[in-house]
Design a protein around this motif. Structure first.
Motif, PDB file in Angstrom:
ATOM      1  N   ASP A   1      33.113   8.193 147.966  1.00 49.59           N
ATOM      2  CA  ASP A   1      31.435   8.522 148.043  1.00 49.59           C
ATOM      3  C   ASP A   1      30.785   8.124 146.731  1.00 49.59           C
ATOM      4  O   ASP A   1      31.312   8.122 145.724  1.00 49.59           O
ATOM      5  N   THR A   2      29.542   7.948 146.814  1.00 48.61           N
ATOM      6  CA  THR A   2      28.799   7.553 145.616  1.00 48.61           C
ATOM      7  C   THR A   2      27.551   8.533 145.329  1.00 48.61           C
ATOM      8  O   THR A   2      26.701   8.284 144.325  1.00 48.61           O
ATOM      9  N   LEU A   3      27.271   9.478 146.308  1.00 44.66           N
ATOM     10  CA  LEU A   3      26.290  10.544 146.093  1.00 44.66           C
ATOM     11  C   LEU A   3      26.694  11.186 144.573  1.00 44.66           C
ATOM     12  O   LEU A   3      27.793  12.101 144.359  1.00 44.66           O
ATOM     13  N   PRO A   4      25.455  11.053 143.514  1.00 38.94           N
ATOM     14  CA  PRO A   4      26.024  12.041 142.435  1.00 38.94           C
ATOM     15  C   PRO A   4      26.273  13.307 142.572  1.00 38.94           C
ATOM     16  O   PRO A   4      25.747  14.043 143.392  1.00 38.94           O
ATOM     17  N   LEU A   5      26.931  13.804 141.633  1.00 34.41           N
ATOM     18  CA  LEU A   5      27.207  15.384 141.641  1.00 34.41           C
ATOM     19  C   LEU A   5      26.194  16.189 141.551  1.00 34.41           C
ATOM     20  O   LEU A   5      26.284  17.222 142.256  1.00 34.41           O
ATOM     21  N   VAL A   6      25.043  15.923 140.897  1.00 33.67           N
ATOM     22  CA  VAL A   6      23.943  16.581 141.032  1.00 33.67           C
ATOM     23  C   VAL A   6      23.390  16.631 142.419  1.00 33.67           C
ATOM     24  O   VAL A   6      22.873  17.911 142.770  1.00 33.67           O
TER      25      VAL A   6
ATOM     26  N   LEU B   1      34.208  20.809 147.748  1.00 31.11           N
ATOM     27  CA  LEU B   1      35.301  21.643 147.042  1.00 31.11           C
ATOM     28  C   LEU B   1      35.369  21.270 145.548  1.00 31.11           C
ATOM     29  O   LEU B   1      35.257  22.314 144.580  1.00 31.11           O
ATOM     30  N   ALA B   2      35.379  20.034 145.227  1.00 28.88           N
ATOM     31  CA  ALA B   2      35.502  19.522 144.039  1.00 28.88           C
ATOM     32  C   ALA B   2      34.249  19.839 143.204  1.00 28.88           C
ATOM     33  O   ALA B   2      34.178  20.364 141.910  1.00 28.88           O
ATOM     34  N   THR B   3      32.885  19.702 143.694  1.00 29.57           N
ATOM     35  CA  THR B   3      31.724  20.008 143.046  1.00 29.57           C
ATOM     36  C   THR B   3      31.726  21.284 142.855  1.00 29.57           C
ATOM     37  O   THR B   3      31.186  22.021 141.671  1.00 29.57           O
ATOM     38  N   THR B   4      31.998  22.240 143.896  1.00 26.88           N
ATOM     39  CA  THR B   4      31.949  23.670 143.615  1.00 26.88           C
ATOM     40  C   THR B   4      32.924  24.104 142.352  1.00 26.88           C
ATOM     41  O   THR B   4      32.652  24.945 141.471  1.00 26.88           O
ATOM     42  N   ALA B   5      34.188  23.497 142.368  1.00 23.67           N
ATOM     43  CA  ALA B   5      34.932  23.879 141.249  1.00 23.67           C
ATOM     44  C   ALA B   5      34.487  23.185 140.077  1.00 23.67           C
ATOM     45  O   ALA B   5      34.692  23.957 138.977  1.00 23.67           O
TER      46      ALA B   5
END
Length: 398
Positions: A76-81, A29-33
């Protein structure tokens, strides 16, 4: 192009610069936003799904998209990209769009900080102080901050008498106890950092007496809880129809299938209870009586970020004639919710600007279980939102 991470003061609109601090900042959700915000700021997409773009809603004084910057906490540590790549693969975000805003995702990644997990630390006060310091550091570069919790749903949690008052909570910490759930730890940090707070999940968050006392004492607004994005949105429009037509609803069965991180979390019966309780309470409030019928939430890994809901409504008409209504809702949770969290951040920021404090009941339009309000009917919530928005806009411009 995406907005500069550090625009000059003269680049800002009249509403100033807004910082959105996401709890669960690397989630779907946050990544999509974040992708959507960057795309809106750069005019790479339109405002479909954004309530603040509705012509009837008074948008005067709302922060411009180009004046909004994102930071946040996550365990979580997986980068946003990389998260964006996963969303592209799942059909949630267009690949070309994720590529076009890649620089802003990298800039946002640099502003993210480690979150907290339940049981990681016995010193809850120290956790709160660390999280609050992160938010204060972020706030130094903006005019105001709104913390938005979009993290995974927690099981129901009772903080007990330790959290009945702020003084009691501090005494509990001094005694070495840790009464708050992680969502309430984040909410406490937000208030101590002087930030407004929005709960988009059904987790306890700020809805703890000690934290609401602290927010009221500090003159901060807050809103929630549990974003209304899909099946419950349909219910909040349909249930009042049955009631106003004097049709007797005898049962309402709901089957929800979803994948993704939220679905995985809700596979846990305790976490699932938090979600089903908010769904059930709103329906019964609108119909005015208890309504039997099972309500299931089932995890289907293959669905990814998509969800399907099937509802079966059994009702009586004139002379007791039995009738049924069925509907199926299929949607992408992240794409439905992302514009709403941007709306909520912008509306809450304007509320801060005009001096609103306490629960923002007019934002109940966005939630399954509105804090401070018993109104669940969508039409009435919409009218309340419009009236409040105009009142806030008038105060901004006078």
């Amino acid at each position: 192009m995406a907005p500069s991470p550090n625009p000059r003061p003269e680049d800002h609109g009249p509403a100033g610069r807004l910082g959105i601090w996401f709890i669960g900042a690397r989630g779907s959700l946050a990544t999509t936003a974040t992708i959507g915000l960057s795309a809106l700021a750069a005019h790479l997409t339109d405002e479909t799904g954004c309530v603040c773009a509705h012509p009837d809603l008074d948008a005067r004084g709302l922060p411009a998209y180009a004046d909004i910057v994102v930071g946040g906490h996550d365990v979580d540590t997986l980068p946003l990209v990389k998260q964006a790549e996963r969303l592209v693969a799942g059909g949630v975000v267009p690949g070309i769009l994720a590529h076009q805003v890649g620089a802003e995702l990298e800039a946002t990644e640099a502003r993210l900080r480690p979150g907290v997990r339940h049981g990681d630390s016995a010193d809850q006060r120290a956790d709160v102080e660390r999280l609050a310091a992160d938010i204060r550091d972020f706030a130094a570069a903006v005019d105001r901050v709104v913390v938005v919790d979009v993290s995974s749903t927690e099981p129901p949690h009772d903080a007990g008498t330790d959290a009945d008052t702020w003084a009691g909570l501090e005494a509990a910490w001094t005694a070495g106890r840790a009464p708050l759930s992680p969502s309430s730890v984040y909410a406490c940090a937000a208030v101590l950092a002087g930030a407004a707070y929005v709960a988009f999940t059904p987790s306890p968050g700020i809805d703890v007496p000690a934290l609401r006392e602290l927010a009221d004492e500090r003159g901060l607004p807050y809103a929630g809880s549990d974003g209304k994005t899909g099946e419950t949105l349909v219910k909040s429009a349909l249930a009042p129809m049955f009631s106003t037509r004097s049709l007797a609803v005898r049962s309402w069965t709901s089957i929800n299938l979803l994948g993704g991180g939220d679905g995985s979390t809700l596979a846990d019966p305790a976490a699932r209870e938090s979600k089903t309780s908010t769904k059930r309470s709103g329906l019964e409030s609108m119909l005015g009586h208890p309504v039997p019928g099972p309500m299931h939430i089932d995890y289907v890994e293959d669905l990814g970020d998509w969800k399907t809901a099937w509802d079966h409504v059994r009702f009586d008409g004139f002379l007791g004639t039995r009738m049924t209504m069925q509907f199926t809702w299929e949607g992408c949770d992240s794409a439905l919710a992302a514009p709403l969290v941007l709306d909520l951040a912008r509306l809450t920021a304007r509320a801060v600007a005009v001096g609103e404090t306490g629960p923002l009941t007019a934002l109940g339009f966005f939630f399954k279980q509105p804090i401070g309000s018993d109104e669940h009917r969508l039409a009435q919530q919409w009218e309340a939102l419009l009236a409040w928005s105009t009142a806030c806009a008038d105060r901004v411009t006078t």
